[in-house]
Design a protein around this motif. Structure first.
Motif, mmCIF file in Angstrom:
data_model
loop_
_atom_site.group_PDB
_atom_site.id
_atom_site.type_symbol
_atom_site.label_atom_id
_atom_site.label_comp_id
_atom_site.label_asym_id
_atom_site.label_seq_id
_atom_site.Cartn_x
_atom_site.Cartn_y
_atom_site.Cartn_z
ATOM 1 N N GLY A 57 0.818 -1.215 0.000
ATOM 2 C CA GLY A 57 0.000 0.000 0.000
ATOM 3 C C GLY A 57 0.847 1.258 0.000
ATOM 4 O O GLY A 57 2.074 1.220 0.122
ATOM 5 N N CYS A 104 -3.941 -2.840 -1.962
ATOM 6 C CA CYS A 104 -4.368 -1.439 -1.916
ATOM 7 C C CYS A 104 -3.709 -0.652 -3.058
ATOM 8 O O CYS A 104 -4.042 -0.879 -4.208
ATOM 9 C CB CYS A 104 -4.114 -0.830 -0.539
ATOM 10 S SG CYS A 104 -5.067 0.682 -0.269
ATOM 11 N N HIS A 170 -8.658 3.823 1.715
ATOM 12 C CA HIS A 170 -8.250 4.313 0.393
ATOM 13 C C HIS A 170 -9.258 5.348 -0.094
ATOM 14 O O HIS A 170 -10.418 5.332 0.303
ATOM 15 C CB HIS A 170 -8.161 3.152 -0.613
ATOM 16 C CG HIS A 170 -9.453 2.436 -0.848
ATOM 17 N ND1 HIS A 170 -10.150 2.537 -2.036
ATOM 18 C CD2 HIS A 170 -10.183 1.615 -0.065
ATOM 19 C CE1 HIS A 170 -11.241 1.793 -1.960
ATOM 20 N NE2 HIS A 170 -11.285 1.222 -0.791
ATOM 21 N N GLN A 215 -8.130 -4.494 -2.869
ATOM 22 C CA GLN A 215 -8.148 -3.102 -2.462
ATOM 23 C C GLN A 215 -8.038 -2.943 -0.945
ATOM 24 O O GLN A 215 -7.677 -1.882 -0.451
ATOM 25 C CB GLN A 215 -9.430 -2.436 -2.979
ATOM 26 C CG GLN A 215 -9.532 -0.952 -2.720
ATOM 27 C CD GLN A 215 -8.382 -0.167 -3.314
ATOM 28 O OE1 GLN A 215 -8.308 0.056 -4.499
ATOM 29 N NE2 GLN A 215 -7.452 0.266 -2.464
ATOM 30 N N HIS A 217 -6.690 -4.421 3.058
ATOM 31 C CA HIS A 217 -5.369 -4.664 3.648
ATOM 32 C C HIS A 217 -5.354 -5.990 4.407
ATOM 33 O O HIS A 217 -5.414 -6.011 5.640
ATOM 34 C CB HIS A 217 -4.992 -3.513 4.593
ATOM 35 C CG HIS A 217 -4.507 -2.286 3.899
ATOM 36 N ND1 HIS A 217 -3.197 -2.115 3.521
ATOM 37 C CD2 HIS A 217 -5.166 -1.177 3.477
ATOM 38 C CE1 HIS A 217 -3.055 -0.949 2.915
ATOM 39 N NE2 HIS A 217 -4.236 -0.361 2.873
#
Length: 248
Positions: A57, A104, A170, A215, A217
């Protein structure tokens, strides 16, 4: 295990953060080989010695990588250094058919590197409240929304769940999916009349490729009980298994 491609490459911005959050999840999933943490400014590693690539990420992607004419959104915090470092790295790993796991930002840059585009700001694009996809921290995951996986997808088969709660930190998301990838996970409550529901996961359309992007974590969820923890552990276990198979 051959010595030729025994390294697991982890691309990140902050090596201490990657060491704290991603490395334990990989080790818990059974990876015993060397883990190379690389960041912008490091020499580009020789992929002949690499078993697979994990993209971590981080900050946002510059829109010029999918549309020269698209301005940077006022809420975007672009990381030019990582863009420049990771896009060629992803393309080279793809060409070598290495296993790739994007998390992410990692899912987003995977999509952009292969020819996809991004939604630069979720609240602006989808008309939702600013905090809908911004909850919790790496240390304290806040499970706020569900992901729906495509029933026939390989990701669904790997994770063993159709629907489960995820953590969400996000404000950008995949818009146009890259050639070679398919959207296989969505947040069905965040929907745009033209672009549809917010994409939460992608996978390679070629079943011979182990390439997935999520997308959320999962590295923060591997110690949790219940479906979200199970899905996170299964994802890292499948990644490690793919790395070991590539070494046989």
């Amino acid at each position: 295990m051959s010595s030729g491609n025994s390294n697991l490459l982890v691309s990140c911005k902050n090596k201490s953060g990657a060491e704290k959050h991603y490395v334990p999840a990989l080790k818990a999933a059974g990876w015993t080989g060397p883990i190379l943490l690389v960041a912008p400014g490091d020499p580009v590693p020789d992929l002949a010695e690499v078993a697979g690539l994990l993209l971590t990420g981080g900050d946002d992607i510059h829109p010029r990588h999918w549309d020269e004419a698209e301005a940077i959104h006022p809420k975007a915090d672009v990381d030019d250094g990582r863009d420049a470092f990771e896009i060629p790295l992803i393309r080279a790993a793809w060409e070598r058919q290495l296993p790739i796991l994007g998390i992410c930002r990692g899912e987003q840059i995977l999509n952009v590197a292969l020819g996809g585009s991004m939604v630069q700001d979720i609240p602006d694009h989808y008309g939702c409240e600013p905090t809908r996809h911004q909850h919790g921290t790496p240390e304290i995951p806040d499970m706020r929304h569900r992901v729906q996986l495509a029933p026939g997808s390989r990701l669904r088969a790997l994770l063993g769940e159709d629907v489960f709660l995820v953590n969400s930190r996000h404000h950008q998301a995949v818009k146009r999916v890259a050639p070679g990838l398919a959207a296989v996970g969505w947040h069905l409550d965040t929907v745009h009349p033209v672009t549809g529901p917010l994409i939460e996961a992608v996978e390679a359309t070629d079943p011979a490729r182990w390439v997935f992007g999520v997308q959320w974590h999962p590295e923060n969820l591997v110690n949790l009980k219940g479906p979200a923890g199970d899905a996170a552990r299964d994802l890292f276990a499948a990644f490690v298994q793919s790395l070991k198979q590539g070494q046989d």
